[in-house]
Design an enzyme around this catalytic site. Structure first.
Site, PDB file in Angstrom:
ATOM      1  N   VAL A  16       0.834  -1.199   0.000  1.00  0.00           N
ATOM      2  CA  VAL A  16       0.000   0.000   0.000  1.00  0.00           C
ATOM      3  C   VAL A  16       0.876   1.259   0.000  1.00  0.00           C
ATOM      4  O   VAL A  16       0.645   2.203  -0.764  1.00  0.00           O
ATOM      5  CB  VAL A  16      -0.953   0.005   1.217  1.00  0.00           C
ATOM      6  CG1 VAL A  16      -1.747   1.305   1.261  1.00  0.00           C
ATOM      7  CG2 VAL A  16      -1.887  -1.196   1.162  1.00  0.00           C
ATOM      8  N   GLU A 189      -2.561 -15.299   2.708  1.00  0.00           N
ATOM      9  CA  GLU A 189      -1.196 -15.216   3.209  1.00  0.00           C
ATOM     10  C   GLU A 189      -0.732 -16.591   3.679  1.00  0.00           C
ATOM     11  O   GLU A 189      -1.525 -17.513   3.856  1.00  0.00           O
ATOM     12  CB  GLU A 189      -1.147 -14.224   4.372  1.00  0.00           C
ATOM     13  CG  GLU A 189      -1.677 -12.871   3.930  1.00  0.00           C
ATOM     14  CD  GLU A 189      -1.272 -11.758   4.877  1.00  0.00           C
ATOM     15  OE1 GLU A 189      -0.201 -11.851   5.475  1.00  0.00           O
ATOM     16  OE2 GLU A 189      -2.051 -10.802   5.002  1.00  0.00           O
ATOM     17  N   LYS A 204     -13.326  -5.179  11.089  1.00  0.00           N
ATOM     18  CA  LYS A 204     -14.099  -4.280  10.221  1.00  0.00           C
ATOM     19  C   LYS A 204     -15.528  -4.126  10.735  1.00  0.00           C
ATOM     20  O   LYS A 204     -16.095  -3.037  10.700  1.00  0.00           O
ATOM     21  CB  LYS A 204     -14.069  -4.806   8.789  1.00  0.00           C
ATOM     22  CG  LYS A 204     -12.661  -4.719   8.187  1.00  0.00           C
ATOM     23  CD  LYS A 204     -12.528  -5.551   6.925  1.00  0.00           C
ATOM     24  CE  LYS A 204     -11.129  -5.419   6.319  1.00  0.00           C
ATOM     25  NZ  LYS A 204     -10.918  -6.391   5.217  1.00  0.00           N
ATOM     26  N   GLY A 307      -5.760  -4.738  -1.793  1.00  0.00           N
ATOM     27  CA  GLY A 307      -4.795  -4.497  -2.861  1.00  0.00           C
ATOM     28  C   GLY A 307      -4.140  -3.148  -2.699  1.00  0.00           C
ATOM     29  O   GLY A 307      -4.713  -2.229  -2.093  1.00  0.00           O
TER      30      GLY A 307
END
Lengths: 442, 442
Positions: A16, A189, A204, A307
């Protein structure tokens, strides 16, 4: 118009962070025009500076030094994790720097401390990138719907698990095979626990519930189940009743009832949803979130939830907001936690259930099982028996779909069923979420 | 924290205005907590006060007097139309009142004048309700994506026409019958022109293009075609190639090419879109908008695009934003038109086309028709001929689907085709929009 540039300290320079650097450079003129002042990198703090030699003098390994530097106006944090991010951001906020962060784990564990530090210094705290990547979701909840009463936020907020469940549904593959494919393609991952055990989605959910209901909800308040135990048979069973299995984050306002005050429920688990529901067609690594509000009705937000570039887009949007505030005066919306609704325990949450049992194939079995549901106050919507029919010792499969019942009542029912002589095995118990739509079979 | 209430003047009290009044009253405590001060009605201006006696002393027929009253902080306008709304809002802005408006026609015709008046007084101008009702769309474009480069905004922004086209697709009915049903059910007005001729969508396209591309785009810049000429045969023809027909508002950034600088295209017309595209499944009176940005990728926003309560939700969200700014200092984002990209004429816009011809059934017809496409530089993707086969004077139907070609080239081709001896009639010419998705037949 202020000509003095807005100076940005970037903490972390992974997938990022690199995109944030690239966008700040590639779009420098456009960002300056939109913010009202140039937005410049003041420094980039990383653990291993030698890996980022292309950034030259901007690179430092001294993050604490960077966040307190006098020439820094805004700190952008994309390190993730609780520490050292928390300490660094609190230092930054205390020093009067505004903060933009993508750190869902920190916000879900201790967002209130950050919000208080921002308030104490009168600076901004933005975190759009923490939930659902590039999808503008937090700003709509905090601002666009600030004049409405949100009743539910429910969605697919973890791309890894959605990729795995989509792959299982498409190919009939097992959880293990689908996980392997996700890992091979870079969607999971090496240690997939944060995703597949639901922790990422739970963080979240905590952030979404806090914003939607003006109430502090932390990750510890969120009931959390992952997808490890979802089988190919479960997915086939869902298809039999016109459903798909998705890992959902659900935040609901629960109405006052008798002595129980209005409250909030926040939970994450795999659930069957109607195949015709818009969320059911959200495939692969995409995210989508349904929001229901009293006046606005049903809304859906859809896009890339993770992403480098999508997350950086959200970070840059926040950065322009901070810059506009620094140039023009004023602050973004502060934490709004005035409602302080109680978080309802999972046992009181009512949903529908799909219970799959392996039972003895003999007369009276259905009656005794139905009796247990009734005794616990769980109303049955539909029953289907397959296999068996030969009597004697053969086994049959019995699927029970219930009407909405409290979690605790269903759990007690299943406990008793498991001990019944006629029940060979409880193969699976999955929730069925209609999400406000009609049309689930049964 | 300011205890002095924020005082609101409401202009208009129809379907949306009544809901604004209701929400301001029902949610007074919550709005006060979120805004940081009570948000109170100071007055409601209507043309026929006797119809609103339940509002008592709040009601007035003196709108000009109301918007300049000293005790008014914010003016909310839900009258619609150009005048008297423009004059009233300019008076309000000059007098230092912030403005929240749902007036798409006014914003699309003369938003710049309002924005300049707001800037001159340093007050807010919000208008989330002007496009796509309750769907948070303008705030995401103006703020969440302020750090990204938006390349396209395309969507269904008019519920009346979407209801009609959905009904035609579902039942095979004619445009006239579907319009009649829409009128009977209250989805279409007695004079449906603003909706079915595309003007409403064109106003929204102008607003969306202005925000997305930081460029002033007015309704006059938007190429606009409505749905009156869409036939049941067109809808069947779309289905034959795996498409649905939707009235789209499309705003695109057009790349620089040779001497042509980067530009903007804004247009409204019925088009075929792939049935698998998320917009294709947006039925009835719902709205949905696809946004593509370089870093964020594809995003979709979905919800109720009209109606009293949904529109009022958007108005109230803006009202809370204005109130927060008044309490805490600062302003919302101003007009951003720095890019000033040229609006490209429709003739240069390249799309794909579906051309349906009635032709003579004889040898050489296809060759001569294909030759005309080639001569105009329009590349054919697929041809299908049905009927005919008997030679002589019988007619056959020829469907040509093209690759992307400039509008002007296609128009010239069709002009020539219409004059060919072998062509009995040009039955329909419809655009095919892939909207960034693959999979359209041909």
């Amino acid at each position: 118009m202020r000509v003095k540039p807005i100076r940005v300290a970037l903490l972390g320079c992974g997938t990022v962070g690199r995109e944030v650097v690239r966008l700040l450079r590639d779009q420098a003129d456009e960002l300056a025009a939109r913010a009202g002042a140039p937005v410049e990198l003041a420094g980039v703090a990383v653990r291993r500076p030698h890996k980022h030699s292309d950034l030259g003098e901007l690179i430092t390994s001294d993050a604490p030094g960077l966040v307190t530097r006098d020439d820094v106006d805004v700190v952008v944090e994309v390190i993730g994790g609780i520490e050292p991010a928390r300490t660094l951001l609190l230092e930054a906020l205390k020093g009067g720097k505004s903060v933009v962060t993508a750190n869902k784990a920190l916000l879900a564990e201790d967002g209130a401390t950050l919000a208080e530090a921002a308030d104490a210094s009168g600076v901004d705290l933005y975190f759009e990138a923490a939930v659902a990547g590039a999808i503008p979701l937090l700003r709509p909840l905090r601002e666009s719907l600030a004049g409405d009463r949100i009743t539910r936020v429910a969605g697919i907020v973890n791309g890894t698990t959605n990729f795995i469940l989509s792959a299982m549904a498409a190919s009939g593959s097992s959880y293990g095979d689908a996980l392997e494919e996700a890992t091979r393609l870079g969607y999971a991952e090496a240690d997939p626990s944060a995703d597949v055990d639901g922790y990422d989605a739970a963080s979240k959910a905590a952030i979404l519930a806090s914003l939607a209901f003006h109430t502090r909800v932390t990750a510890a308040d969120v009931h959390c189940e992952g997808i490890r135990s979802v089988t190919a048979a479960d997915i086939a069973a869902a298809a039999e009743i016109g459903c798909m299995i998705k890992l959902l984050a659900i935040c609901e306002r629960t109405p006052a009832e008798g002595d129980t005050p209005e409250g909030v429920s926040a939970r994450v688990y795999p659930a069957m949803i109607p195949a015709a529901h818009p969320l059911a067609s959200v495939d692969g690594a995409f995210n989508a979130v349904f929001v229901e509000a009293e006046a606005a009705g049903q809304l859906m937000f859809y896009g890339q939830g993770a992403g480098g570039a999508p997350t950086a887009s959200a970070v840059l949007g926040d950065l322009v907001a901070v810059a506009r505030n620094l140039v023009g005066g004023g602050r973004g919306p502060r934490e709004s936690a005035y409602a302080s609704l109680p978080v309802r325990p999972m046992g009181t949450v009512a949903t529908r259930y799909h219970v799959s049992l392996e039972v003895a194939d003999r007369a009276g079995v259905l009656a005794s099982i139905a009796g247990e549901f009734a005794r616990h106050g769980v109303s049955i919507a539909a029953v289907r028996q397959t296999g068996g029919g030969n009597g004697g010792d053969a086994a049959a499969r019995l699927v029970v779909v219930t009407h909405a019942a409290p979690e605790a009542a269903l759990a007690s029912t299943v406990d008793v069923l498991a001990g019944l002589d006629a029940v060979r095995a409880v193969d699976s118990v999955l929730r069925v979420e209609d999400l406000g739509r009609k049309g689930v079979a049964g």
